[in-house]
Design a protein around this motif. Structure first.
Motif, short mmCIF file in Angstrom:
data_model
loop_
_atom_site.label_atom_id
_atom_site.label_comp_id
_atom_site.label_asym_id
_atom_site.label_seq_id
_atom_site.Cartn_x
_atom_site.Cartn_y
_atom_site.Cartn_z
N VAL A 33 -14.80 -64.08 28.91
CA VAL A 33 -14.00 -65.21 28.43
C VAL A 33 -14.75 -66.52 28.68
N CYS A 34 -15.32 -66.66 29.87
CA CYS A 34 -16.04 -67.89 30.20
C CYS A 34 -17.29 -68.06 29.33
N LEU A 35 -17.98 -66.98 29.04
CA LEU A 35 -19.14 -67.08 28.14
C LEU A 35 -18.70 -67.65 26.79
N LYS A 36 -17.61 -67.14 26.26
CA LYS A 36 -17.10 -67.65 24.97
C LYS A 36 -16.69 -69.11 25.09
N MET A 37 -16.04 -69.47 26.19
CA MET A 37 -15.61 -70.85 26.36
C MET A 37 -16.80 -71.79 26.51
N TYR A 38 -17.82 -71.38 27.26
CA TYR A 38 -19.00 -72.22 27.44
C TYR A 38 -19.80 -72.35 26.14
N GLU A 39 -19.85 -71.29 25.33
CA GLU A 39 -20.49 -71.39 24.01
C GLU A 39 -19.75 -72.41 23.16
N SER A 40 -18.44 -72.32 23.17
CA SER A 40 -17.61 -73.25 22.42
C SER A 40 -17.79 -74.68 22.92
N GLY A 46 -11.44 -83.16 24.22
CA GLY A 46 -10.20 -82.47 24.54
C GLY A 46 -10.34 -80.95 24.38
N TYR A 47 -11.04 -80.53 23.32
CA TYR A 47 -11.29 -79.10 23.13
C TYR A 47 -12.16 -78.55 24.27
N ALA A 48 -13.19 -79.32 24.63
CA ALA A 48 -14.07 -78.89 25.73
C ALA A 48 -13.29 -78.78 27.03
N LEU A 49 -12.40 -79.74 27.28
CA LEU A 49 -11.57 -79.70 28.48
C LEU A 49 -10.67 -78.46 28.46
N ASP A 50 -10.06 -78.18 27.32
CA ASP A 50 -9.22 -76.99 27.21
C ASP A 50 -10.02 -75.72 27.50
N ASP A 51 -11.24 -75.65 26.99
CA ASP A 51 -12.09 -74.48 27.23
C ASP A 51 -12.44 -74.34 28.71
N THR A 52 -12.69 -75.47 29.34
CA THR A 52 -13.00 -75.46 30.77
C THR A 52 -11.83 -74.90 31.57
N VAL A 53 -10.64 -75.39 31.24
CA VAL A 53 -9.43 -74.94 31.93
C VAL A 53 -9.17 -73.46 31.65
N THR A 54 -9.38 -73.03 30.41
CA THR A 54 -9.17 -71.62 30.06
C THR A 54 -10.08 -70.72 30.89
N CYS A 55 -11.34 -71.12 31.02
CA CYS A 55 -12.28 -70.34 31.82
C CYS A 55 -11.81 -70.28 33.28
N ALA A 56 -11.50 -71.44 33.85
CA ALA A 56 -11.11 -71.50 35.26
C ALA A 56 -9.83 -70.73 35.54
N GLU A 57 -8.83 -70.88 34.66
CA GLU A 57 -7.55 -70.24 34.89
C GLU A 57 -7.61 -68.72 34.76
N GLY A 58 -8.58 -68.23 34.01
CA GLY A 58 -8.72 -66.79 33.85
C GLY A 58 -8.91 -66.07 35.18
N PHE A 59 -9.54 -66.73 36.12
CA PHE A 59 -9.79 -66.11 37.42
C PHE A 59 -8.53 -66.05 38.29
N TYR A 60 -7.50 -66.81 37.92
CA TYR A 60 -6.26 -66.82 38.68
C TYR A 60 -5.23 -65.83 38.15
N GLU A 61 -5.53 -65.23 37.00
CA GLU A 61 -4.61 -64.23 36.45
C GLU A 61 -4.73 -62.94 37.26
N PRO A 62 -3.61 -62.27 37.46
CA PRO A 62 -3.67 -60.99 38.20
C PRO A 62 -4.47 -59.96 37.40
#
Length: 195
Positions: free
Chosen positions: A114-121, A146-162
């Protein structure tokens, strides 16, 4: 964000500056007028940031690390921040890719994917933000940051999902998030046309 996180974020930011500074001439230091404009500009970052003091300090350190900030132009400040964010992405992406290739654990591999995709984006969005700035399309800068910020948050939050996993590059992602937030706040000055 605790004091250790702020310290580590500033350390990583200074490391980024160490990489970027040789790219620019070091002959111009911020003048009193540019220091005043940096201070006035960075005071605006509290509107978009959860901790105004940390945002201000991070903003000032980021801008003063680049000799172009001595020009005293808010659009140059936005350009500096976009370039710092781009540098963060270009240095972090290979690290994530390496981790992805070396990881066999399914959950971690999924988070890294997920983070690879977000960082590419983010790489594309930051290029678009830079282009938008070059043609004075400040709304386009806001959209892409704003899109870059959303991608950053998406990457970071993925690690907090169970099941929760610790991100091995959380500090780099945190610095990138701060750069995006501060860039959005400062670009808003350009959109409004004044402080």
């Amino acid at each position: 964000m605790g004091p250790n996180s702020v310290f580590l974020s500033l350390f990583l930011l200074s490391l980024t500056f160490t990489i970027l500074l040789p790219l620019y001439s070091s002959s111009s230091l911020p003048t009193q007028n540019s220091t005043d404009l940096i201070s006035k500009t960075c005071n605006q970052t509290g509107d978009y940031y959860f901790n105004q003091t940390a945002a201000y300090d991070f903003c000032v350190a980021s801008l003063e690390s680049d000799p172009r900030s001595s020009s005293g132009d808010v659009s140059v400040f936005v350009e500096i921040l976009i370039e710092l964010a781009s540098s963060n992405v270009s240095h972090t992406y290979p690290y994530i890719y390496q981790l992805y290739n070396e990881t066999s654990e399914f959950v971690m591999k999924d988070r890294l994917s997920v983070c690879l995709k977000m960082y590419e984006s983010m790489g594309r969005e930051l290029k678009e933000a830079h282009y938008s700035l070059s043609i004075k399309n400040y709304g386009g800068v806001i959209d892409n940051m704003g899109y870059a910020l959303d991608d950053t948050v998406t990457c970071a939050e993925g690690f907090y999902e169970p099941p929760v996993r610790k991100s091995p590059f959380s500090q780099q992602t945190s610095v990138l998030e701060h750069l995006c937030r501060i860039t959005l706040a400062i670009d808003n000055i350009l959109v409004k046309g004044s402080f």
